[in-house]
Design a protein around this motif. Sequence first.
Motif, PDB file in Angstrom:
ATOM      1  N   ASP A 114      -3.512   5.571 -27.172  1.00  0.00           N
ATOM      2  CA  ASP A 114      -4.935   5.280 -27.173  1.00  0.00           C
ATOM      3  C   ASP A 114      -5.100   3.769 -27.320  1.00  0.00           C
ATOM      4  O   ASP A 114      -4.150   3.005 -27.212  1.00  0.00           O
ATOM      5  N   TYR A 115      -6.344   3.333 -27.554  1.00  0.00           N
ATOM      6  CA  TYR A 115      -6.565   1.927 -27.871  1.00  0.00           C
ATOM      7  C   TYR A 115      -5.711   1.537 -29.077  1.00  0.00           C
ATOM      8  O   TYR A 115      -5.386   2.357 -29.933  1.00  0.00           O
ATOM      9  N   GLY A 116      -5.383   0.253 -29.171  1.00  0.00           N
ATOM     10  CA  GLY A 116      -4.613  -0.207 -30.316  1.00  0.00           C
ATOM     11  C   GLY A 116      -3.905  -1.512 -30.030  1.00  0.00           C
ATOM     12  O   GLY A 116      -4.223  -2.244 -29.088  1.00  0.00           O
ATOM     13  N   ARG A 117      -2.941  -1.817 -30.875  1.00  0.00           N
ATOM     14  CA  ARG A 117      -2.143  -3.042 -30.743  1.00  0.00           C
ATOM     15  C   ARG A 117      -0.751  -2.684 -30.261  1.00  0.00           C
ATOM     16  O   ARG A 117      -0.061  -1.839 -30.845  1.00  0.00           O
ATOM     17  N   PHE A 118      -0.321  -3.316 -29.188  1.00  0.00           N
ATOM     18  CA  PHE A 118       1.007  -3.144 -28.616  1.00  0.00           C
ATOM     19  C   PHE A 118       1.736  -4.482 -28.758  1.00  0.00           C
ATOM     20  O   PHE A 118       1.201  -5.523 -28.371  1.00  0.00           O
ATOM     21  N   SER A 119       2.935  -4.470 -29.288  1.00  0.00           N
ATOM     22  CA  SER A 119       3.670  -5.724 -29.443  1.00  0.00           C
ATOM     23  C   SER A 119       5.144  -5.501 -29.182  1.00  0.00           C
ATOM     24  O   SER A 119       5.680  -4.420 -29.422  1.00  0.00           O
ATOM     25  N   PHE A 120       5.798  -6.546 -28.683  1.00  0.00           N
ATOM     26  CA  PHE A 120       7.234  -6.475 -28.450  1.00  0.00           C
ATOM     27  C   PHE A 120       7.817  -7.874 -28.535  1.00  0.00           C
ATOM     28  O   PHE A 120       7.118  -8.884 -28.406  1.00  0.00           O
ATOM     29  N   HIS A 121       9.110  -7.928 -28.781  1.00  0.00           N
ATOM     30  CA  HIS A 121       9.842  -9.188 -28.878  1.00  0.00           C
ATOM     31  C   HIS A 121      10.803  -9.308 -27.697  1.00  0.00           C
ATOM     32  O   HIS A 121      11.383  -8.306 -27.265  1.00  0.00           O
ATOM     33  N   ILE A 122      10.976 -10.502 -27.228  1.00  0.00           N
ATOM     34  CA  ILE A 122      11.953 -10.790 -26.175  1.00  0.00           C
ATOM     35  C   ILE A 122      12.907 -11.849 -26.704  1.00  0.00           C
ATOM     36  O   ILE A 122      12.475 -12.901 -27.173  1.00  0.00           O
ATOM     37  N   ARG A 123      14.189 -11.569 -26.626  1.00  0.00           N
ATOM     38  CA  ARG A 123      15.205 -12.545 -27.000  1.00  0.00           C
ATOM     39  C   ARG A 123      15.898 -13.010 -25.728  1.00  0.00           C
ATOM     40  O   ARG A 123      16.578 -12.218 -25.060  1.00  0.00           O
ATOM     41  N   GLY A 124      15.738 -14.257 -25.365  1.00  0.00           N
ATOM     42  CA  GLY A 124      16.313 -14.785 -24.137  1.00  0.00           C
ATOM     43  C   GLY A 124      15.394 -15.817 -23.519  1.00  0.00           C
ATOM     44  O   GLY A 124      14.243 -15.985 -23.926  1.00  0.00           O
ATOM     45  N   ARG A 125      15.881 -16.490 -22.497  1.00  0.00           N
ATOM     46  CA  ARG A 125      15.159 -17.576 -21.854  1.00  0.00           C
ATOM     47  C   ARG A 125      14.379 -17.053 -20.651  1.00  0.00           C
ATOM     48  O   ARG A 125      14.924 -16.873 -19.561  1.00  0.00           O
ATOM     49  N   ILE A 126      13.085 -16.814 -20.833  1.00  0.00           N
ATOM     50  CA  ILE A 126      12.222 -16.430 -19.728  1.00  0.00           C
ATOM     51  C   ILE A 126      12.125 -17.543 -18.701  1.00  0.00           C
ATOM     52  O   ILE A 126      12.051 -17.301 -17.490  1.00  0.00           O
ATOM     53  N   ASP A 127      12.167 -18.776 -19.176  1.00  0.00           N
ATOM     54  CA  ASP A 127      11.997 -19.907 -18.256  1.00  0.00           C
ATOM     55  C   ASP A 127      13.212 -20.152 -17.375  1.00  0.00           C
ATOM     56  O   ASP A 127      13.148 -20.950 -16.439  1.00  0.00           O
ATOM     57  N   THR A 128      14.322 -19.462 -17.628  1.00  0.00           N
ATOM     58  CA  THR A 128      15.483 -19.562 -16.741  1.00  0.00           C
ATOM     59  C   THR A 128      15.764 -18.250 -16.012  1.00  0.00           C
ATOM     60  O   THR A 128      16.809 -18.101 -15.385  1.00  0.00           O
ATOM     61  N   LEU A 129      14.824 -17.301 -16.095  1.00  0.00           N
ATOM     62  CA  LEU A 129      14.975 -16.048 -15.355  1.00  0.00           C
ATOM     63  C   LEU A 129      15.025 -16.342 -13.858  1.00  0.00           C
ATOM     64  O   LEU A 129      14.286 -17.190 -13.353  1.00  0.00           O
ATOM     65  N   ASP A 130      15.915 -15.668 -13.140  1.00  0.00           N
ATOM     66  CA  ASP A 130      16.045 -15.873 -11.696  1.00  0.00           C
ATOM     67  C   ASP A 130      14.666 -15.775 -11.032  1.00  0.00           C
ATOM     68  O   ASP A 130      13.894 -14.880 -11.320  1.00  0.00           O
ATOM     69  N   PRO A 131      14.327 -16.708 -10.145  1.00  0.00           N
ATOM     70  CA  PRO A 131      12.984 -16.711  -9.544  1.00  0.00           C
ATOM     71  C   PRO A 131      12.649 -15.467  -8.733  1.00  0.00           C
ATOM     72  O   PRO A 131      11.476 -15.212  -8.461  1.00  0.00           O
ATOM     73  N   ASN A 132      13.651 -14.690  -8.352  1.00  0.00           N
ATOM     74  CA  ASN A 132      13.385 -13.471  -7.589  1.00  0.00           C
ATOM     75  C   ASN A 132      13.206 -12.236  -8.475  1.00  0.00           C
ATOM     76  O   ASN A 132      12.997 -11.134  -7.957  1.00  0.00           O
ATOM     77  N   LEU A 133      13.282 -12.418  -9.790  1.00  0.00           N
ATOM     78  CA  LEU A 133      13.169 -11.285 -10.706  1.00  0.00           C
ATOM     79  C   LEU A 133      11.835 -11.298 -11.444  1.00  0.00           C
ATOM     80  O   LEU A 133      11.240 -12.351 -11.664  1.00  0.00           O
ATOM     81  N   VAL A 134      11.393 -10.102 -11.838  1.00  0.00           N
ATOM     82  CA  VAL A 134      10.155  -9.919 -12.593  1.00  0.00           C
ATOM     83  C   VAL A 134      10.461  -9.053 -13.809  1.00  0.00           C
ATOM     84  O   VAL A 134      11.013  -7.958 -13.674  1.00  0.00           O
ATOM     85  N   LEU A 135      10.116  -9.546 -14.994  1.00  0.00           N
ATOM     86  CA  LEU A 135      10.153  -8.743 -16.210  1.00  0.00           C
ATOM     87  C   LEU A 135       8.734  -8.286 -16.496  1.00  0.00           C
ATOM     88  O   LEU A 135       7.825  -9.110 -16.628  1.00  0.00           O
ATOM     89  N   GLY A 136       8.510  -6.968 -16.564  1.00  0.00           N
ATOM     90  CA  GLY A 136       7.182  -6.436 -16.783  1.00  0.00           C
ATOM     91  C   GLY A 136       7.100  -5.554 -18.006  1.00  0.00           C
ATOM     92  O   GLY A 136       8.066  -4.864 -18.361  1.00  0.00           O
TER      93      GLY A 136
END
Length: 357
Positions: free
Chosen positions: A204-226
């Motif tokens: 339902d409505y609410g707060r959703f949160s998650f952590h990412i460990r790693g370099r998003i700014d060096t993710l391959d340009p052809n990839l998408v993390l969603g």
Amino acid sequence: GRWKMAWKGSQRTLASLLLLFACCQASTRSITLTHTPALGASDPATGTVVLNPGESFADYHVVVFLWVDQFYSKPYGNVALSSTGSFTAGIILHDNDKQASLIVAQLKKGPASGAWINVQAPTLSLNDVVAETHVIRTTLWFEWAGRLWRRKDFQLVTAGPGPNYYSPRPEDIGVTAENTLKLSVTNRDGKWWSTEAISKDTFDYGRFSFHIRGRIDTLDPNLVLGAFSWEIHDTCNGGCHHRELDFEFSRWGNPSNPTGNSQFVVTPFDTPGHRKRFTVQQDTQNELTAVLDWTAGRAEFVVYYGKHHHPIPSNAVTAARWTFTSKTAVHPAGAGTGWRFNLWQYAGTAPAANAFL
């Protein structure tokens, strides 16, 4: 590169569940599956229920669901309890039923209807459920962050987003020894494989949160993390766009994309004002915290540098914040709205190397 993800789920949903447990500590209601048929077999499922002292088994019933492409229950899977709290559910009626990868038993208030329940969704609502249990029968399903998740499986034909092949292999998608979610895009047998985790539960409505460990700014340009909400069957007659609210981290095939490497989206993404692009720069910081607060008519997205728990400290550094307010354009939460995480190839274009999140 290698990334790791930890999910806190919907804080509001979890908070309400914790409140339920706190207010009802004396409750002893539970359900157990004592036997389930093996893959390919057709014998019934059996189980037992425990209620609070003074409650009557005649006031409750059990619904046993199978997963074969979606959840459904056979008429003989919607059953009453015996005077001692046991039940027998004839859930296997056809060959297709024998291949169910997951069996879920839910204890509910009221008499059994003996009706066929076809929820037409990849998720099961916990509304009106007193107790629940499950048996995983194949590696299509796994447990993480206190919930059940399904591995998206498209091995013979491609599927969206992408289009891509999606691997259900545990070595490609699953849980690490550190209890973080592992996603990957890998090359095997001449194919590139993307991965996606799909929640069993709805929210339902609410707060959703998650952590990412790693370099998003060096993710391959052809990839998408969603990371996004999704209702597979749009119950608003097309008006809710699958109730999709997105965090997406990608340069969308352009290594020097001038609009940034990340975005928040309230679908439809191509409607003006429904998307905010921004840049995450992690020169010395390899962790991020993402938060979505979703209420009626309002969606607030935030990405912070570093790993934070709620309440977020006042000195947390914000990478981006966006509040989208609209009584009509912010999708209402729906009974079939689940949550998904994926790592995929934009336009089906291969990355330079295998990637693991």
